[in-house]
Scaffold this motif. Structure first.
Motif, mmCIF file in Angstrom:
data_model
loop_
_atom_site.group_PDB
_atom_site.id
_atom_site.type_symbol
_atom_site.label_atom_id
_atom_site.label_comp_id
_atom_site.label_asym_id
_atom_site.label_seq_id
_atom_site.Cartn_x
_atom_site.Cartn_y
_atom_site.Cartn_z
ATOM 1 N N VAL A 181 -18.339 -28.976 -14.593
ATOM 2 C CA VAL A 181 -17.992 -28.763 -13.136
ATOM 3 C C VAL A 181 -16.931 -28.211 -13.266
ATOM 4 N N LEU A 182 -15.637 -28.872 -15.062
ATOM 5 C CA LEU A 182 -14.504 -28.151 -14.855
ATOM 6 C C LEU A 182 -14.782 -26.370 -15.262
ATOM 7 N N ALA A 213 -17.322 -24.358 -14.190
ATOM 8 C CA ALA A 213 -17.423 -23.862 -12.851
ATOM 9 C C ALA A 213 -15.607 -23.656 -12.137
ATOM 10 N N LEU A 214 -15.422 -24.875 -12.448
ATOM 11 C CA LEU A 214 -14.142 -24.511 -11.407
ATOM 12 C C LEU A 214 -13.017 -23.128 -12.567
ATOM 13 N N LEU A 215 -12.951 -23.309 -13.238
ATOM 14 C CA LEU A 215 -11.888 -22.557 -14.263
ATOM 15 C C LEU A 215 -12.166 -21.036 -13.941
ATOM 16 N N SER A 216 -13.975 -21.014 -13.624
ATOM 17 C CA SER A 216 -14.312 -19.400 -13.478
ATOM 18 C C SER A 216 -14.198 -18.800 -11.914
ATOM 19 N N VAL A 217 -14.271 -19.459 -10.739
ATOM 20 C CA VAL A 217 -13.557 -19.320 -9.701
ATOM 21 C C VAL A 217 -12.524 -18.811 -9.716
ATOM 22 N N ALA A 218 -11.441 -19.795 -10.565
ATOM 23 C CA ALA A 218 -9.687 -20.306 -10.810
ATOM 24 C C ALA A 218 -10.190 -18.462 -10.975
ATOM 25 N N PRO A 251 -8.719 -18.879 -18.645
ATOM 26 C CA PRO A 251 -9.593 -19.399 -18.559
ATOM 27 C C PRO A 251 -10.520 -19.184 -19.266
ATOM 28 N N GLY A 259 -12.907 -22.429 -20.134
ATOM 29 C CA GLY A 259 -13.775 -23.251 -19.532
ATOM 30 C C GLY A 259 -15.271 -22.634 -21.195
#
Length: 128
Positions: free
Chosen positions: A24-25, A27-32, A53, A57
């Motif tokens: 999940v973390l 994935a959040l880095l990828s979104v950021a 990231p 990531g």
């Protein structure tokens, strides 16, 4: 030890939750990083958003796979992937940044120090 890591054991459940948190973390880095690529104004800022990231990531993704597989062989196969990525990502980002600078794709108003400009002028004066 094998009964500690068998399916349904408390340690196995903790490792599964840790793997899920890592994914999940990551994935959040990828979104950021994606948001940064869309929102940042110039090539150097976008490059920063894309590369920073990425390495962390990847580390989180490798940790999640290692926690899920629970195998030294899998970990031994994943470590070189991380090492090579850590070696090549900064070099690639550096070269893309230099190319963007030479192509004029840099917002010079946001630069604090321009160390590349004088170096390029010196090298061009040598070849004239």
């Amino acid at each position: 030890m094998s009964e500690l890591l068998s399916d349904g054991s408390p340690l196995a459940n903790i490792m599964d939750i840790a793997a899920m948190v890592c994914l999940v973390l990551a994935a959040l880095l990828s979104v950021a990083a994606g948001i940064g690529l869309l929102r940042f104004p110039d090539a150097l800022s976008r490059l920063h958003a894309a590369t920073k990231p990425q390495v962390f990531g990847l580390l989180l993704t490798i940790a999640a796979v290692a926690l899920d597989e629970r195998s030294l062989a899998t970990l031994a196969a994943l470590v070189p992937v991380f090492v090579f990525q850590c070696l090549t990502a900064p070099i690639a980002a550096h070269m893309v940044g230099r190319a963007a600078y030479r192509a004029g794709q840099v917002d010079e108003a946001t630069m604090v120090i321009d160390e590349l400009g004088p170096a390029i002028e010196r090298s061009e004066s040598l070849y004239r």
